[in-house]
Design a protein around this motif. Structure first.
Motif: not given
Length: 539
Positions: A327-347
């Motif tokens: 059963v396949l769940e997902g694929i994580t693609v290593r991408d140098s463009r990826v950044t972390s959003p600011p801490a307050a973006w998620i609740r």
């Protein structure tokens, strides 16, 4: 200790004695264990128990030690180390490899890890109490550690389960708020106490700078055929009888394969084993297929590195299930463009809870309105007294709300033509190889009547772009081409202010040429043949 293990240990000590400088050890050195017995408690089907002990030297100098498999256990080598001023820490992990509850034998695994070295012991045992002796030998004598546990036919402790295993929002406009829910439940016994938090700091390396592509489709019925989620409906190509299990694709043996375009330098697959063994084969682009190594995780899950060390850019990933069921769940693609959003973006609400058999829900509220265009990844972590689940949250912010018309720019490299409405969002290493040739035409925004999406493909082997208003590419054989998604909408009928976009093809080189010039910009004199009209574009 078996005779073979004793021979290996003796040979290892002899070799170390020859290679070590004079005075490295000490005649007064003394081996000591931090405990005589490790009690792992009750262990039910599919459960895991952990403990740790230390090997230390009570005198001066260094002690070299080895730990081999006890009698009647299948061994995977010899664990060895050295204790000097600091003790050696040995992690003990007991895993039940049994899937279901009920009477029967218990296949178990003991993993002993010291640093990066791991000794794996396997054996099938009956229900009931067990006390196994582990013998630690050294150049100053030996000591015995007893590992105590009780095998039960029913779950004995809380076990955290959380679904979905990842949140993939796909390409998003900077909207005010998006809401998703995570289901938290206890598949074990007793009371599960859990806490929810967000943030990717301290996350495992497999999540670092990676975009998560979730294969979960919550709209599917259990037992029916699988279909890709909305974020991947135009990208994921499936072959074979894929079924759906809790919204995830389930493959059983040869004939099940998938192909998906990725943008980055590597990819890691996560999933669950649905049979005692499984064989997956993977290839990238025109590379020959190879067998993927499945690394076992808790709860019957696994990770597999599908690709690494690729040049940054678009690639086509092909995965085939050769044996077994997964059963396949997902694929994580290593991408140098990826950044972390600011801490307050998620609740997250609530931040904690307790459950025995009922299902709890964590509401995830995400505010994208303050984010600049880019690719983002964050983590929601559910920790508990029954394990920890890390849920990646991945998305790309595409910019302002979609306009009615899109300006498309033309880039060239030789006879290869790259059309893009957003050159600023293209990978600089990809578009940097092309020369900007100016404005090409305009396309329509999504949802415009009388239009269809204009899709883009790229073949890195021959350096050729291909465009079509059909997701299948029409009647073209696109083997070796990487799907790049839609660049806008093209008119399928002649609308006011439009003109034709023509396609030419060179049968000798296999390359295509696209232009709004009815004469093909003279490409007919260079071996190209006229193939027809792709659609109608705005002037």
């Amino acid at each position: 200790m078996t005779s073979l293990s004793r021979t290996i240990a003796a040979a290892l000590f002899a070799l170390l004695a020859v290679l070590s400088p004079t005075g490295a050890g000490s005649a007064a050195a003394a081996l000591q264990l931090s405990a005589r017995e490790v009690d792992l408690g009750d262990l039910g089907p599919g459960e895991t128990a952990r403990a740790q002990f230390q090997i230390s030297n009570t005198a001066e100098g260094r002690i070299r030690w080895t730990l081999a498999a006890p009698q009647d256990w299948e061994e995977g080598g010899v664990l060895s180390g050295e204790a000097g001023g600091r003790p050696s820490k040995v992690d003990v992990t007991l895993v039940s490899l049994r899937e279901g509850a009920g009477p029967g034998d218990h296949p178990v695994e003991i993993r002993l890890a010291a640093g990066r070295d791991v000794l794996v012991l396997r054996r099938t045992l009956a229900e009931g109490p067990w006390r196994e002796a582990l013998r630690v030998e050294s150049d100053s004598g030996g000591r015995t550690l007893f590992v105590k546990f009780n095998l039960t036919d029913v779950r004995s402790r809380p076990a955290l389960e959380a679904e979905p295993r990842g949140i993939d929002l796909g390409d998003m406009e900077p909207v005010r708020e998006i809401t998703r829910k995570i289901r938290v439940f206890n598949s074990g016994a007793g009371v599960l106490r859990w806490q929810a938090s967000s943030g990717a700091a301290g996350s495992p390396s497999s999540w670092a700078r990676g975009r998560y592509l979730s294969l979960h489709n919550e709209a599917l019925d259990a037992g029916g055929p699988y279909a890709p989620p909305a974020a991947l409906k135009d990208a994921l190509q499936l072959t074979g009888p894929w079924g759906a299990e809790k919204g995830y694709p389930k493959a059983a043996g040869a004939g099940c394969a998938l192909r998906i375009p990725i943008q980055g330098s590597g990819a890691v697959l996560s999933g669950r084993s649905a049979s005692s063994s499984a064989v997956l084969r993977v290839s990238v682009g025109d590379q020959p297929p190879r067998q993927a190594t499945l690394v076992d995780l808790e709860g019957g899950r696994f990770e597999a590195v599908l690709a690494e060390g690729l040049p940054e850019g678009p690639h086509s990933l092909h995965l085939q299930v050769s044996e077994g069921s997964v059963v396949l769940e997902g694929i994580t693609v290593r991408d140098s463009r990826v950044t972390s959003p600011p801490a307050a973006w998620i609740r997250l609400t609530p931040l904690s809870g307790t459950t025995t058999r009922e299902t709890d829900f964590v509401t995830v509220r995400m505010n994208l309105s303050g984010l600049k265009p880019g690719v983002y990844m964050d983590l929601v972590t559910i920790s508990s007294n029954g394990g920890t689940v890390r849920i990646p949250v991945s998305f790309a912010v595409t910019g302002e709300a979609a306009p009615k018309h899109l300006t498309v720019w033309r880039y060239t490299r030789g006879t290869d033509v790259l059309f893009t409405a957003h050159p600023e969002k293209e990978d600089p290493r990809y578009i940097g190889a092309y020369r900007r040739a100016g404005l090409a035409f305009r396309l329509y925004g999504p949802g415009t009547a009388g239009t269809a999406e204009l899709y883009r493909w790229y073949n890195p082997a021959i350096g050729d772009h291909y465009y079509s208003a059909e997701r299948s590419g029409g009647r073209k054989n696109l083997q070796g081409y990487v799907f790049g998604g839609a660049i806008g909408n093209i008119a399928t009928i002649r609308l006011p202010g439009t003109r034709e976009l023509y396609r030419w093809f060179n049968p000798e080189t296999g390359r295509h040429y696209f232009t709004t010039d009815a004469a093909g910009e003279g490409m007919g004199r260079r071996g190209y043949r006229f193939e027809g009209i792709v659609g109608f574009v705005l002037r």
